[in-house]
Design an enzyme around this catalytic site. Sequence first.
Site, mmCIF file in Angstrom:
data_model
loop_
_atom_site.group_PDB
_atom_site.id
_atom_site.type_symbol
_atom_site.label_atom_id
_atom_site.label_comp_id
_atom_site.label_asym_id
_atom_site.label_seq_id
_atom_site.Cartn_x
_atom_site.Cartn_y
_atom_site.Cartn_z
ATOM 1 N N GLU A 104 23.008 36.880 57.201
ATOM 2 C CA GLU A 104 21.838 37.478 56.562
ATOM 3 C C GLU A 104 20.594 37.248 57.424
ATOM 4 O OE1 GLU A 104 21.954 36.519 52.339
ATOM 5 O OE2 GLU A 104 23.902 37.514 52.129
HETATM 6 C C1 HEC Z 1 21.165 40.715 54.586
HETATM 7 C C2 HEC Z 1 20.959 41.074 53.219
HETATM 8 C C3 HEC Z 1 20.261 40.094 52.299
HETATM 9 C C4 HEC Z 1 19.049 39.473 52.491
HETATM 10 C C5 HEC Z 1 18.140 39.562 53.696
HETATM 11 C C6 HEC Z 1 18.785 38.735 51.292
HETATM 12 N N1 HEC Z 1 19.794 38.900 50.388
HETATM 13 FE FE1 HEC Z 1 19.855 38.182 48.495
HETATM 14 N N2 HEC Z 1 21.776 38.691 48.381
HETATM 15 C C7 HEC Z 1 22.494 39.404 49.329
HETATM 16 C C8 HEC Z 1 23.915 39.342 49.031
HETATM 17 C C9 HEC Z 1 25.020 39.996 49.826
HETATM 18 C C10 HEC Z 1 24.032 38.561 47.870
HETATM 19 C C11 HEC Z 1 25.329 38.125 47.177
HETATM 20 C C12 HEC Z 1 25.816 36.871 47.859
HETATM 21 C C13 HEC Z 1 26.887 36.130 47.095
HETATM 22 O O1 HEC Z 1 26.944 36.270 45.867
HETATM 23 O O2 HEC Z 1 27.659 35.389 47.714
HETATM 24 C C14 HEC Z 1 22.680 38.192 47.485
HETATM 25 C C15 HEC Z 1 22.361 37.462 46.329
HETATM 26 C C16 HEC Z 1 21.072 37.196 45.924
HETATM 27 C C17 HEC Z 1 20.697 36.662 44.628
HETATM 28 C C18 HEC Z 1 21.660 36.291 43.498
HETATM 29 C C19 HEC Z 1 21.657 37.285 42.378
HETATM 30 C C20 HEC Z 1 22.716 36.985 41.344
HETATM 31 O O3 HEC Z 1 22.744 37.649 40.321
HETATM 32 O O4 HEC Z 1 23.570 36.124 41.578
HETATM 33 C C21 HEC Z 1 19.338 36.534 44.623
HETATM 34 C C22 HEC Z 1 18.479 36.045 43.470
HETATM 35 C C23 HEC Z 1 18.867 36.962 45.930
HETATM 36 N N3 HEC Z 1 19.934 37.373 46.668
HETATM 37 C C24 HEC Z 1 17.551 36.886 46.377
HETATM 38 C C25 HEC Z 1 17.213 36.974 47.718
HETATM 39 C C26 HEC Z 1 15.977 36.457 48.308
HETATM 40 C C27 HEC Z 1 14.864 35.777 47.552
HETATM 41 C C28 HEC Z 1 16.032 36.737 49.642
HETATM 42 C C29 HEC Z 1 15.036 36.364 50.715
HETATM 43 C C30 HEC Z 1 14.775 34.942 50.881
HETATM 44 C C31 HEC Z 1 17.283 37.434 49.874
HETATM 45 N N4 HEC Z 1 17.971 37.520 48.700
HETATM 46 C C32 HEC Z 1 17.654 37.948 51.102
HETATM 47 C C33 HEC Z 1 21.943 40.060 50.415
HETATM 48 C C34 HEC Z 1 20.729 39.698 50.980
#
Ligand code: HEC
Length: 345
Positions: free
Chosen positions: A147
């Site tokens: 990421e």
């Molecule tokens: C490259 C793409 C990417 C970026 C950049 C990213 N995310 Fe995500 N995010 C994801 C993915 C894929 C998941 C699921 C991961 C897992 O469940 O293992 C996720 C899961 C989450 C969740 C969990 C939601 C749930 O219902 O479980 C949250 C909240 C979240 N991200 C917030 C953020 C925040 C705040 C940032 C920046 C600091 C961020 N993400 C940056 C792809 C991204």
Amino acid sequence: MHLVYKHQPGKQHLELSVLLFSISLLTFSTAVFASHTRLIPSEALSNEPIQPLYSHEPLDPKKIKLGRSLFFNPRLSRDNSISCASCHHLKKGGTDNQRFSTGVGRVTGKINAPTVYNTHLNLAQFWDGRAHNLTEQVSGPVENPLEMASSWPEIIQKLSLDNNFIRQYQSIYNGELKARNLINSIAEFEKSLTTLNAPFDRYLASDNKAISQQAKKGYAIFKSYGCSACHQGANIGGNMYQKMGIMADYFSERGTAITETDLGRYNVTKDEYDKYTFKVPSLRLAVLTAPYFHDGSVKTLESAINKMAHYQLGREISSAEVQLVIAFLKTLVGKHKELTLPATE
Ligand code: HEC
Ligand code: HEC
């Protein structure tokens, strides 16, 4: 007339009934039209498996503002190429609508990105629940090599060169930049992402006309099939872990090899019982967040609902019923100033 706002008067005196009635009219309109109030289900609908969404309170507006600026700040990634918002499009439903997200250096992730809306209501964060809360969650994407591939010391070094940012930061937190405070403000922003006042929530709060007959039929189907055994509560999901493929083997019928992420919660607990179990996703914004499932393998909502009936309930659902369930799911989308609502048909 049902009282729908949380400040419900207690015991009613006959002499006061006229006054109370007008108060109830007033509170009714407040609850329906103000976006920050909490809708309380009418008596008739208070035992439903689905309850109105509520906002996280209290929240600090200054932290939300700082957290929002960090959410959109690509300096949180190693090569300054992506921000949280690159994978969680707030205008569109809080996901990237990709099967798997693309991280720093154009590498592809291994699991579908869920929405960032309403996540403060979930029992834990990520599909496998490995982060207990939003504060723990924030470091996940920042340090994940697929990421943002960065680290807090690296981010702090970059942000230290930004005088505007430091001024904003120091109006909330004392002293120099600290990871813990940056995380705290991002989590505060995430907690502010609640989509309130959905038509369905207004219906629960006794506005019988807030949703169509089709949607009401869809909700009845949703309950009678047993979808609400897992998708329930205010977030219509997010409050339990369940196996994917209870009544039939989803993974062998999917036709692609099982991956590590398919093991779900097992990766956290190493308990055999948790193999293939996931946090039940919220259906609040499901109409906006295709493709579906942790593996992002399902392109349409129709197909996701068919598969749910088959794999989770051992039933086949007719296409007419699927359309009614979709009419119901459409009424679950509430409002938030970051979210652009799709044009209604
Ligand atoms: C490259 C793409 C990417 C970026 C950049 C990213 N995310 Fe995500 N995010 C994801 C993915 C894929 C998941 C699921 C991961 C897992 O469940 O293992 C996720 C899961 C989450 C969740 C969990 C939601 C749930 O219902 O479980 C949250 C909240 C979240 N991200 C917030 C953020 C925040 C705040 C940032 C920046 C600091 C961020 N993400 C940056 C792809 C991204
Ligand atoms: C036994 C629990 C259970 C039942 C019953 C159930 N679901 Fe699910 N649902 C889940 C789980 C777990 C997932 C995540 C599966 C995955 O990602 O592999 C899910 C995923 C979904 C998704 C995709 C959401 C997304 O963001 O990817 C939709 C839509 C959905 N369910 C709708 C329904 C409907 C409609 C019914 C009734 C016909 C239903 N579910 C019944 C547990 C359940």
